[in-house]
Design a protein around this motif. Structure first.
Motif, PDB file in Angstrom:
ATOM      1  N   UNK A 124     -64.777  13.699  41.829  1.00  0.00           N
ATOM      2  CA  UNK A 124     -63.897  14.717  41.260  1.00  0.00           C
ATOM      3  C   UNK A 124     -62.473  14.621  41.782  1.00  0.00           C
ATOM      4  N   UNK A 125     -62.293  14.869  43.068  1.00  0.00           N
ATOM      5  CA  UNK A 125     -60.927  14.940  43.592  1.00  0.00           C
ATOM      6  C   UNK A 125     -60.174  13.628  43.438  1.00  0.00           C
ATOM      7  N   UNK A 126     -60.831  12.509  43.746  1.00  0.00           N
ATOM      8  CA  UNK A 126     -60.119  11.233  43.650  1.00  0.00           C
ATOM      9  C   UNK A 126     -59.669  10.962  42.223  1.00  0.00           C
ATOM     10  N   UNK A 127     -60.557  11.216  41.248  1.00  0.00           N
ATOM     11  CA  UNK A 127     -60.211  10.956  39.846  1.00  0.00           C
ATOM     12  C   UNK A 127     -59.182  11.955  39.336  1.00  0.00           C
ATOM     13  N   UNK A 128     -59.362  13.232  39.691  1.00  0.00           N
ATOM     14  CA  UNK A 128     -58.411  14.251  39.232  1.00  0.00           C
ATOM     15  C   UNK A 128     -57.009  13.985  39.776  1.00  0.00           C
ATOM     16  N   UNK A 129     -56.921  13.648  41.056  1.00  0.00           N
ATOM     17  CA  UNK A 129     -55.617  13.367  41.656  1.00  0.00           C
ATOM     18  C   UNK A 129     -54.988  12.118  41.044  1.00  0.00           C
ATOM     19  N   UNK A 130     -55.802  11.081  40.817  1.00  0.00           N
ATOM     20  CA  UNK A 130     -55.280   9.853  40.214  1.00  0.00           C
ATOM     21  C   UNK A 130     -54.771  10.118  38.810  1.00  0.00           C
ATOM     22  N   UNK A 131     -55.513  10.903  38.026  1.00  0.00           N
ATOM     23  CA  UNK A 131     -55.060  11.206  36.669  1.00  0.00           C
ATOM     24  C   UNK A 131     -53.753  11.996  36.691  1.00  0.00           C
ATOM     25  N   UNK A 132     -53.612  12.911  37.644  1.00  0.00           N
ATOM     26  CA  UNK A 132     -52.345  13.652  37.767  1.00  0.00           C
ATOM     27  C   UNK A 132     -51.203  12.702  38.094  1.00  0.00           C
ATOM     28  N   UNK A 133     -51.436  11.757  39.020  1.00  0.00           N
ATOM     29  CA  UNK A 133     -50.416  10.738  39.321  1.00  0.00           C
ATOM     30  C   UNK A 133     -50.045   9.966  38.061  1.00  0.00           C
ATOM     31  N   UNK A 134     -51.058   9.508  37.325  1.00  0.00           N
ATOM     32  CA  UNK A 134     -50.833   8.675  36.139  1.00  0.00           C
ATOM     33  C   UNK A 134     -49.996   9.410  35.110  1.00  0.00           C
ATOM     34  N   UNK A 135     -50.365  10.665  34.819  1.00  0.00           N
ATOM     35  CA  UNK A 135     -49.664  11.406  33.776  1.00  0.00           C
ATOM     36  C   UNK A 135     -48.224  11.706  34.177  1.00  0.00           C
ATOM     37  N   UNK A 136     -47.995  11.988  35.450  1.00  0.00           N
ATOM     38  CA  UNK A 136     -46.623  12.221  35.914  1.00  0.00           C
ATOM     39  C   UNK A 136     -45.790  10.945  35.789  1.00  0.00           C
ATOM     40  N   UNK A 137     -46.362   9.811  36.188  1.00  0.00           N
ATOM     41  CA  UNK A 137     -45.640   8.538  36.080  1.00  0.00           C
ATOM     42  C   UNK A 137     -45.367   8.178  34.615  1.00  0.00           C
ATOM     43  N   UNK A 138     -46.336   8.386  33.747  1.00  0.00           N
ATOM     44  CA  UNK A 138     -46.124   8.082  32.332  1.00  0.00           C
ATOM     45  C   UNK A 138     -45.079   9.007  31.721  1.00  0.00           C
ATOM     46  N   UNK A 139     -45.070  10.266  32.140  1.00  0.00           N
ATOM     47  CA  UNK A 139     -44.036  11.183  31.645  1.00  0.00           C
ATOM     48  C   UNK A 139     -42.652  10.694  32.035  1.00  0.00           C
ATOM     49  N   UNK A 140     -42.551  10.075  33.208  1.00  0.00           N
ATOM     50  CA  UNK A 140     -41.266   9.549  33.683  1.00  0.00           C
ATOM     51  C   UNK A 140     -40.936   8.186  33.087  1.00  0.00           C
ATOM     52  N   UNK A 141     -41.894   7.556  32.411  1.00  0.00           N
ATOM     53  CA  UNK A 141     -41.696   6.214  31.839  1.00  0.00           C
ATOM     54  C   UNK A 141     -42.143   6.215  30.375  1.00  0.00           C
ATOM     55  N   UNK A 142     -41.351   6.787  29.463  1.00  0.00           N
ATOM     56  CA  UNK A 142     -41.770   6.889  28.060  1.00  0.00           C
ATOM     57  C   UNK A 142     -42.071   5.549  27.403  1.00  0.00           C
ATOM     58  N   UNK A 143     -41.390   4.488  27.784  1.00  0.00           N
ATOM     59  CA  UNK A 143     -41.647   3.175  27.178  1.00  0.00           C
ATOM     60  C   UNK A 143     -43.069   2.710  27.469  1.00  0.00           C
ATOM     61  N   UNK A 144     -43.602   3.069  28.636  1.00  0.00           N
ATOM     62  CA  UNK A 144     -44.970   2.676  28.981  1.00  0.00           C
ATOM     63  C   UNK A 144     -45.991   3.414  28.114  1.00  0.00           C
ATOM     64  N   UNK A 145     -45.651   4.621  27.682  1.00  0.00           N
ATOM     65  CA  UNK A 145     -46.545   5.347  26.784  1.00  0.00           C
ATOM     66  C   UNK A 145     -46.680   4.603  25.454  1.00  0.00           C
ATOM     67  N   UNK A 146     -45.547   4.125  24.932  1.00  0.00           N
ATOM     68  CA  UNK A 146     -45.586   3.349  23.692  1.00  0.00           C
ATOM     69  C   UNK A 146     -46.366   2.056  23.888  1.00  0.00           C
TER      70      UNK A 146
END
Length: 573
Positions: free
Chosen positions: A353-375
């Protein structure tokens, strides 16, 4: 008057005695640290001490408002390794020793030395004291060594199956779709509940994987409103489980310090801490009921499911020729007692739980900061999924989404929830060889493989080693199907550990994270909400900076996730 004077002197002597005691221990440990022959740096607080684990966030937060405290914060904030990455080793060397009153810590940032230590399992055992916090229900896979560990490991190895990973994949797609719907239609705008929501997502996926129970996604406020509406005594099993495990994971340090019984019975403790004591008992009762149900199903010859309770109980039944042990004795076969099954299931819940939840939060924050990576990842997701209906996405799609895997790899490289591989020399001194020189490490010394440093060293990862760039893991070619992804585990990149220590739930977490990315970014995008006077480019830089501002509680996590404000929207084609 004399009595008051005596009382004053006695009270004054207590802090003085504590200081003298600390300095005495520090002096002894400093002599031992110097004998190793590595550079030594001193810390006046033991980082793993229970009181420091509880109060350090408050102490460091106060320090941020005081002048001349930058050096203190850098050295004493728990999880400083994640914030500093390779910089501390750049200053002190690939190997150095931290001397504290509670013991010495040899920090390792060299691949060859790390590999050597991990292979010498009989000389460098796990520091079981560091994992004692997970002994809430007794010994388990994370808190045992030797033959006892092999017994737990053998059962765990057959518990996590591809069928279970397939179950996780389907549940992650469903839960992520519901979480996206919540973010778009029901959540307060802008969304500041990233860390809370990813934990609920992970708890729900975990419930399906552990117990084959599927629950709808709901935000924290919705959950609290529902509980108030139905009453405290009318909780159904689904949400009772979720609240229990969430409470335990959040309050695990006080549980370790005070214990289940004292938390429940001590009226003077905060109500939240008392609640944690009841949550421990509730989780035990819930899992015991499921174990008993599974034993009845086995006796009746019922078809097995793919959930972890079923797999774990049946693995024990198979090993014991149909007789699950109920006592605490240990035998030669890889069979677990009922208490050990409960304890292992808790560890699976904690790790899953915690490891996956924290990793997903990291991922979504980084992707929000990198819109080109979302595309970049959306192009691949749309190529392999011809329909918006996630229920029609076969599990085979999971391994085809190499760009999503690359995003997961890169995030774990820079922001892993578990920052150190903790080992201990045990009762004897051990030799470590580094660049042709042998260093003798005294007995009972903690040896920590500093993964944030290993994962960011410019000598291995290049001059832009601190830049979040998932494309570093993909060899550029002409088509999606020809793109090549490196292995998920090598001596130079091991976010799930490797060799005998590889995480048994590795595929579990991979299927969950890739499934979440596929459901979220096929047709939608996320962006930061700029603050007053801030451009979108500035907002992206701020979110990136905040996503990498990490503090360790029990695991390493974003220090102030509520300050990251996001907005989701439908992508235009």
């Amino acid at each position: 008057m004399l009595s008051l004077l005596h009382m004053f002197l006695a009270l004054s002597a207590l802090p003085s005695a504590l200081v003298l005691w600390t300095l005495r221990d520090l002096g002894r440990n400093y002599a031992k640290a110097q004998s190793i022959g590595l550079p030594v740096t001193v810390r006046f607080v033991t980082p793993g001490g229970p009181l420091w684990m509880i109060f350090s966030p408050l102490v460091v937060r106060i320090a941020t408002y005081l002048p001349f405290t930058k050096s203190f914060i850098t050295k004493y904030r728990r999880g400083w390794e994640c914030r500093e990455r390779y910089r501390a080793h750049e200053e002190h060397g690939e190997l150095f020793t931290i001397c504290t009153p509670g013991g010495n810590y040899v920090k390792i940032s060299n691949f060859d030395v790390a590999d050597d230590i991990l292979k010498r399992k009989d000389e460098f055992g796990r520091d079981l004291e560091a994992f004692a916090v997970l002994n809430i229900y007794g010994k388990n896979l994370a808190t045992t060594e030797g033959k006892e560990w092999m017994r737990h490991r053998k059962v765990a190895a057959v518990t996590f199956t591809e069928k279970n990973a397939e179950l996780v994949w389907g549940e992650a797609l469903k839960e992520a779709s519901q979480m996206l719907e919540y973010w778009r239609d029901r959540a307060k705008k802008p969304i500041r509940t990233l860390a809370q929501d990813t934990q609920i997502f992970s708890l729900n996926v975990l419930a399906a994987a552990l117990f084959d129970r599927s629950y709808p996604f709901e935000g924290r406020e919705e959950s609290e409103a529902r509980e108030q509406a139905i009453g405290a005594n009318a909780k159904n099993g689904a949400f009772g489980y979720r609240e229990s495990i969430a409470t335990i994971l959040h309050m695990i340090v006080p549980i370790m310090v005070f214990g289940e019984k004292k938390l429940r019975e001590s009226w003077w403790l905060p109500k939240g801490w008392q609640k944690a004591g009841y949550a421990v008992a509730n989780f035990r009762d819930y899992v015991t009921h499921l174990i008993n149900e599974e034993r009845v199903a086995i006796a009746q010859g019922a078809t097995s499911s793919a959930n972890l309770v079923t797999n774990l109980v049946r693995a024990c039944e198979d090993e014991s020729s149909g007789s699950l042990k109920t006592d605490n004795s240990t035998g030669s076969k890889a069979i677990l007692t009922k208490d050990e099954i409960i304890s292992d299931l808790f560890v699976f819940a904690f790790a899953g739980n915690d490891t996956t939840a924290l990793t997903l939060a990291y991922i979504l924050a980084e992707l929000a900061a990198h819109p080109a990576m979302q595309d970049w990842i959306s192009e691949e997701i749309r190529y392999y999924t011809r329909t918006e209906d996630v229920t029609r996405w076969d599990y085979a799609v999971c391994t085809k989404l190499k760009r999503c895997w690359a995003v997961m790899y890169e995030t774990l490289r820079l922001s892993h929830p578990i920052s150190q591989f903790v080992k201990n020399t045990g009762a004897e001194q051990r030799a470590i060889t580094h660049k042709g020189r042998t260093h003798i490490v005294p007995s009972h010394t903690t040896v920590e493989i500093n993964t944030p440093s290993l994962s960011s060293m410019p000598s291995h990862w290049g001059p832009e080693s601190l830049e979040w760039n998932p494309k570093r893991f993909i060899k550029p070619v002409s088509g999606f199907e020809d793109e090549v992804l490196p292995p998920d585990t090598t001596p130079q990149f091991f976010p799930w550990a490797y060799n005998r220590l590889v995480c048994p739930g590795k595929r579990f977490s991979q299927a969950e994270l890739v499934g979440a990315l596929a459901a979220l970014f096929r047709d939608h995008r996320v962006e930061p909400v700029p603050e007053t006077g801030e451009s979108m480019q500035d907002a992206c830089r701020r979110v990136k900076r905040m996503s990498e501002d990490i503090e360790q509680r029990l695991l390493s996590e974003i220090r102030e996730p509520t300050k990251i404000a996001l907005r989701w929207y439908k992508a235009t084609r």
